[in-house]
Design an enzyme around this catalytic site. Structure first.
Site, PDB file in Angstrom:
ATOM      1  N   HIS A  77       0.825  -1.229   0.000  1.00  0.00           N
ATOM      2  CA  HIS A  77       0.000   0.000   0.000  1.00  0.00           C
ATOM      3  C   HIS A  77       0.857   1.276   0.000  1.00  0.00           C
ATOM      4  CE1 HIS A  77      -2.963   3.004   1.037  1.00  0.00           C
ATOM      5  NE2 HIS A  77      -2.462   3.138   2.250  1.00  0.00           N
ATOM      6  N   HIS A 105       3.606   7.025   5.268  1.00  0.00           N
ATOM      7  CA  HIS A 105       2.392   7.691   5.756  1.00  0.00           C
ATOM      8  C   HIS A 105       1.570   6.901   6.768  1.00  0.00           C
ATOM      9  CE1 HIS A 105       0.085   5.439   2.663  1.00  0.00           C
ATOM     10  NE2 HIS A 105      -0.955   5.681   3.428  1.00  0.00           N
ATOM     11  N   ASP A 106       1.674   5.567   6.769  1.00  0.00           N
ATOM     12  CA  ASP A 106       0.905   4.784   7.748  1.00  0.00           C
ATOM     13  C   ASP A 106       1.783   4.210   8.869  1.00  0.00           C
ATOM     14  OD1 ASP A 106      -1.803   5.019   6.969  1.00  0.00           O
ATOM     15  OD2 ASP A 106      -1.584   3.504   5.393  1.00  0.00           O
ATOM     16  N   GLU A 123       0.597   5.731  12.354  1.00  0.00           N
ATOM     17  CA  GLU A 123      -0.794   5.337  12.625  1.00  0.00           C
ATOM     18  C   GLU A 123      -0.920   3.839  12.915  1.00  0.00           C
ATOM     19  OE1 GLU A 123      -3.730   7.472  10.193  1.00  0.00           O
ATOM     20  OE2 GLU A 123      -4.728   5.553   9.956  1.00  0.00           O
ATOM     21  N   ASP A 124      -0.162   3.039  12.220  1.00  0.00           N
ATOM     22  CA  ASP A 124      -0.408   1.588  12.266  1.00  0.00           C
ATOM     23  C   ASP A 124       0.728   0.739  12.833  1.00  0.00           C
ATOM     24  OD1 ASP A 124      -2.880   2.046  11.127  1.00  0.00           O
ATOM     25  OD2 ASP A 124      -2.186   1.730   9.087  1.00  0.00           O
ATOM     26  N   ASP A 128      -3.473   8.352  -1.364  1.00  0.00           N
ATOM     27  CA  ASP A 128      -3.886   7.326  -0.391  1.00  0.00           C
ATOM     28  C   ASP A 128      -5.338   6.919  -0.653  1.00  0.00           C
ATOM     29  OD1 ASP A 128      -3.797   5.723   1.957  1.00  0.00           O
ATOM     30  OD2 ASP A 128      -4.288   7.415   3.268  1.00  0.00           O
TER      31      ASP A 128
HETATM   32  N1  LIG Z   1      -9.756  -0.572   0.746  1.00  0.00           N
HETATM   33  C1  LIG Z   1      -8.965  -1.313   1.522  1.00  0.00           C
HETATM   34  N2  LIG Z   1      -8.398  -0.762   2.632  1.00  0.00           N
HETATM   35  C2  LIG Z   1      -7.588  -1.535   3.385  1.00  0.00           C
HETATM   36  C3  LIG Z   1      -7.315  -2.881   3.060  1.00  0.00           C
HETATM   37  N3  LIG Z   1      -6.472  -3.372   3.988  1.00  0.00           N
HETATM   38  C4  LIG Z   1      -6.200  -2.387   4.836  1.00  0.00           C
HETATM   39  N4  LIG Z   1      -6.868  -1.263   4.515  1.00  0.00           N
HETATM   40  C5  LIG Z   1      -6.809   0.017   5.248  1.00  0.00           C
HETATM   41  O1  LIG Z   1      -8.041   0.181   5.922  1.00  0.00           O
HETATM   42  C6  LIG Z   1      -8.297   1.592   6.096  1.00  0.00           C
HETATM   43  C7  LIG Z   1      -9.750   1.839   5.767  1.00  0.00           C
HETATM   44  O2  LIG Z   1     -10.519   1.124   6.680  1.00  0.00           O
HETATM   45  P1  LIG Z   1     -11.261   1.839   7.885  1.00  0.00           P
HETATM   46  O3  LIG Z   1     -11.997   0.808   8.641  1.00  0.00           O
HETATM   47  O4  LIG Z   1     -12.016   2.991   7.329  1.00  0.00           O
HETATM   48  O5  LIG Z   1     -10.073   2.439   8.755  1.00  0.00           O
HETATM   49  P2  LIG Z   1      -9.355   1.843  10.036  1.00  0.00           P
HETATM   50  O6  LIG Z   1      -8.919   0.437   9.670  1.00  0.00           O
HETATM   51  O7  LIG Z   1      -8.192   2.787  10.224  1.00  0.00           O
HETATM   52  O8  LIG Z   1     -10.363   1.896  11.148  1.00  0.00           O
HETATM   53  C8  LIG Z   1      -7.363   2.357   5.162  1.00  0.00           C
HETATM   54  O9  LIG Z   1      -6.476   3.071   6.027  1.00  0.00           O
HETATM   55  P3  LIG Z   1      -5.649   4.354   5.576  1.00  0.00           P
HETATM   56  O10 LIG Z   1      -4.728   3.962   4.457  1.00  0.00           O
HETATM   57  O11 LIG Z   1      -5.067   4.925   6.815  1.00  0.00           O
HETATM   58  O12 LIG Z   1      -6.643   5.380   4.926  1.00  0.00           O
HETATM   59  P4  LIG Z   1      -8.018   6.075   5.411  1.00  0.00           P
HETATM   60  O13 LIG Z   1      -9.098   5.225   4.867  1.00  0.00           O
HETATM   61  O14 LIG Z   1      -8.000   6.138   6.910  1.00  0.00           O
HETATM   62  O15 LIG Z   1      -7.961   7.394   4.770  1.00  0.00           O
HETATM   63  C9  LIG Z   1      -6.673   1.228   4.364  1.00  0.00           C
HETATM   64  O16 LIG Z   1      -5.316   1.476   4.055  1.00  0.00           O
HETATM   65  C10 LIG Z   1      -7.939  -3.434   1.894  1.00  0.00           C
HETATM   66  O17 LIG Z   1      -7.765  -4.597   1.542  1.00  0.00           O
HETATM   67  N5  LIG Z   1      -8.747  -2.619   1.164  1.00  0.00           N
HETATM   68 MN   LIG Z   2      -2.877   4.661   3.809  1.00  0.00          MN
END
Ligand SMILES: Nc1nc2c(ncn2[C@@H]2O[C@H](COP(=O)(O)OP(=O)(O)O)[C@@H](OP(=O)(O)OP(=O)(O)O)[C@H]2O)c(=O)[nH]1
Ligand SMILES: [Mn+2]
Length: 186
Positions: free
Chosen positions: A42, A68-69, A72-73, A129
């Site tokens: 990602h 960027h993550d 956070e992660d 992102d």
């Molecule tokens: N679409 C998708 N997302 C996935 C997948 N695996 C992990 N993610 C991550 O999950 C986040 C979106 O899910 P949410 O439930 O909204 O967020 P959360 O996990 O932080 O609670 C994204 O975080 P983020 O990158 O920090 O972005 P943001 O959505 O917080 O802006 C994304 O990178 C996947 O298979 N598909």
């Molecule tokens: Mn991200």
């Protein structure tokens, strides 16, 4: 705007250093797709969208995309990012990092609010992102997500992107094509 001169050697070094740092930090994480893709795909993919589609070669933006993550992660701290990659990269990563101590709904609301006041560099990372994650969502529903949650994510992402507009035509056009398909105006 300040101008920093980088040699080719500097650039190769910092980008590989960043990629290696992020790979180590995310090493035990997987995406939520059924194939459990390594998480590092990602941030690398977000950086690639920026160079390949948005034609962004600002080294600080590319470093921030790769990192960027991490805060956070993973166990990464902002001080660690500053120590390794400098205060400018730290500040961009800070701008795109959600406060995980807040409830999920509040974090989502704040992303919409903060988008408008973000720096240009942070807006670019945010747009790429969102584009990466929305393309993922078009490919498959993450494990444990209902179809309704998927729909809600598209609608929420559009609200964030609406507050990031005027930043990069190419990214915004790609995002608009997705929104038109997935959440057309009722
Ligand atoms: N679409 C998708 N997302 C996935 C997948 N695996 C992990 N993610 C991550 O999950 C986040 C979106 O899910 P949410 O439930 O909204 O967020 P959360 O996990 O932080 O609670 C994204 O975080 P983020 O990158 O920090 O972005 P943001 O959505 O917080 O802006 C994304 O990178 C996947 O298979 N598909
Ligand atoms: Mn991200």
């Amino acid at each position: 705007m300040r101008f920093k001169f980088y040699t080719m050697t500097d650039l190769i070094y910092i980008i590989i250093k960043c990629t290696n740092f992020a790979a180590i930090k995310h090493k035990n994480q997987r995406r939520k797709d059924p194939e459990k893709t390594p998480y590092i795909n990602h941030p690398i993919g977000v950086a690639y969208i920026l160079v390949n589609e948005a034609k962004i070669t600002d080294p600080e933006v590319i470093q921030a995309a790769l990192l960027h993550d991490t805060v956070e992660d993973t166990d990464t701290t902002f001080n660690e990012i500053e120590h390794e990659f400098g205060v400018n990269v730290r500040n961009i990563v800070d701008e795109v990092t959600d406060d995980k101590t807040l409830p999920a709904a509040e974090r989502k609301r704040l992303q919409i609010v903060h988008a408008r006041d973000s720096s240009h560099q942070a807006k670019l990372v945010k747009l790429a992102d969102k584009l990466y994650n929305l393309r993922d969502l078009q490919t498959c529903v993450p494990e444990g997500w209902t179809e309704e949650r998927r729909q809600e994510y598209f609608k929420w992402a559009k609200q964030v992107v609406d507050n990031l507009r005027g930043t990069n035509d190419q990214l915004e056009a790609s995002l608009d094509a997705i929104f038109q398909k997935e959440c057309p105006v009722q």
